[in-house]
Design a protein around this motif. Structure first.
Motif, mmCIF file in Angstrom:
data_model
loop_
_atom_site.group_PDB
_atom_site.id
_atom_site.type_symbol
_atom_site.label_atom_id
_atom_site.label_comp_id
_atom_site.label_asym_id
_atom_site.label_seq_id
_atom_site.Cartn_x
_atom_site.Cartn_y
_atom_site.Cartn_z
ATOM 1 N N GLY A 136 -15.057 -14.370 -3.521
ATOM 2 C CA GLY A 136 -16.313 -14.767 -2.644
ATOM 3 C C GLY A 136 -17.612 -15.064 -3.464
ATOM 4 O O GLY A 136 -18.569 -15.058 -2.814
ATOM 5 N N THR A 180 -6.526 -9.836 2.029
ATOM 6 C CA THR A 180 -7.004 -9.557 3.503
ATOM 7 C C THR A 180 -7.706 -11.032 3.977
ATOM 8 O O THR A 180 -7.399 -11.333 5.226
ATOM 9 C CB THR A 180 -7.867 -8.540 3.900
ATOM 10 N N GLU A 181 -8.038 -11.817 3.083
ATOM 11 C CA GLU A 181 -8.600 -13.182 3.240
ATOM 12 C C GLU A 181 -7.539 -14.273 3.174
ATOM 13 O O GLU A 181 -7.756 -15.139 3.542
ATOM 14 C CB GLU A 181 -9.880 -13.574 2.543
#
Length: 302
Positions: free
Chosen positions: A275, A250-251
């Motif tokens: 992250g 999604t990133e």
């Protein structure tokens, strides 16, 4: 006023109104005996817990809740489940009394629509795929813990997509973690190889690593690898990796290795973060916990 509201209020008072994206992770949990030991894997899990911002809750996709439905634990006080046999009594004596967060159930269901998610109010709890890691990452057991089942009726694409759908929860303080093992062949285990992997285990784990560090969404295609059948004789321990892969997708980003290695020849202990960088997490020493004598290499164990 809830803790979440207080946290947001404090951030606004400090002039920090942007939401903080909570990290995500996948842990190779290995034997439940790791809950009682200190080794380079458990030391990495502890380093992760020390580095991560305090979560509102931890949502765990554990290999050990593998059922024919997609469900979320919704009880205020989930029980500690000892879902194994043949291990010493001191492992059965472990209690991880983290609270649940029932209101998160509806929030998850709304977030992943139209995928259906049910509420489990009394059948499950916190299994060893979750607590064997969290006793090191969050030893005070003061962060709410919720589990999401693995739907055994669904294919890899479903789990990758569901992982992606969970992404908005990270903006609301929810730490999402998969717990399994990229390579998990119980019948191939050799207690004389506490810190080694067979060549086929290493080949598959290295390909998975290349994928997770380069193009995580391609993890759903690893079933085409020549060693997949031996590395993943059953999909339950592999699927949690797909949730992290979906989140990374999604990133448009990639993951980092938290710690890697092998146990008993046929288990990969590799863990990944998204992250979050944890300096020193790979500096621990010692192999994974030794297996007690007589532990049956059964598909329902470890």
């Amino acid at each position: 006023m809830t803790e979440t509201t207080e946290t947001i209020g404090a951030a606004e008072a400090a002039g920090d109104t942007a939401p903080h994206m909570m990290p995500a992770a996948f842990f190779g949990h290995g034997s439940p005996m790791n809950a009682l030991e200190s080794n380079r894997y458990t030391q990495a899990w502890r380093a992760f817990g020390e580095a991560v911002p305090r979560p509102r809750a931890v949502l765990v996709i554990s290999a050990h809740w593998y059922i024919n439905a997609t469900a979320v634990t919704a009880m205020p006080r989930p029980r500690t489940i000892h879902d194994f046999y043949g291990f010493p009594q001191r492992l059965f004596d472990v209690d991880y009394p983290a609270p649940g967060l029932p209101e998160l159930t509806e929030e998850i269901a709304d977030t992943v629509r139209p995928t259906w998610v049910g509420a489990d109010i009394d059948s499950w709890g916190i299994d060893h795929g979750t607590w064997s890691v969290l006793v090191h990452a969050f030893p005070l057991a003061d962060v709410p813990v919720v589990q999401l089942s693995i739907n055994a009726d669904k294919d890899f694409g479903y789990h990758l997509d569901l992982g992606a759908r969970l992404a908005p929860l990270r903006e609301r303080g929810v730490l999402i973690a998969g717990s399994g093992n990229v390579v998990h062949n119980l019948r191939g285990m050799n207690g004389a190889l506490p810190d080694s992997g067979y060549d086929w285990a290493q080949r598959f784990d290295e390909q998975a690593k290349e994928t997770m560090l380069g193009d995580p969404v391609a993890a759903a295609s690893l079933d085409g690898h020549r060693d997949f059948g031996r590395a993943v004789p059953t999909p339950d321990h592999f699927i949690p990796l797909l949730y992290l892969a979906g989140l990374a997708g999604t990133e448009g980003g990639t993951t980092e290795v938290l710690v890697d290695g092998y146990a008993y020849g046929s288990l990969s202990m590799t863990a990944y973060t998204l992250g979050l960088t944890c300096p020193g997490a790979a500096d621990g020493t010692g192999p994974a916990a030794p297996l007690p004598d007589g532990v049956p290499p059964d598909g329902s164990n470890i």
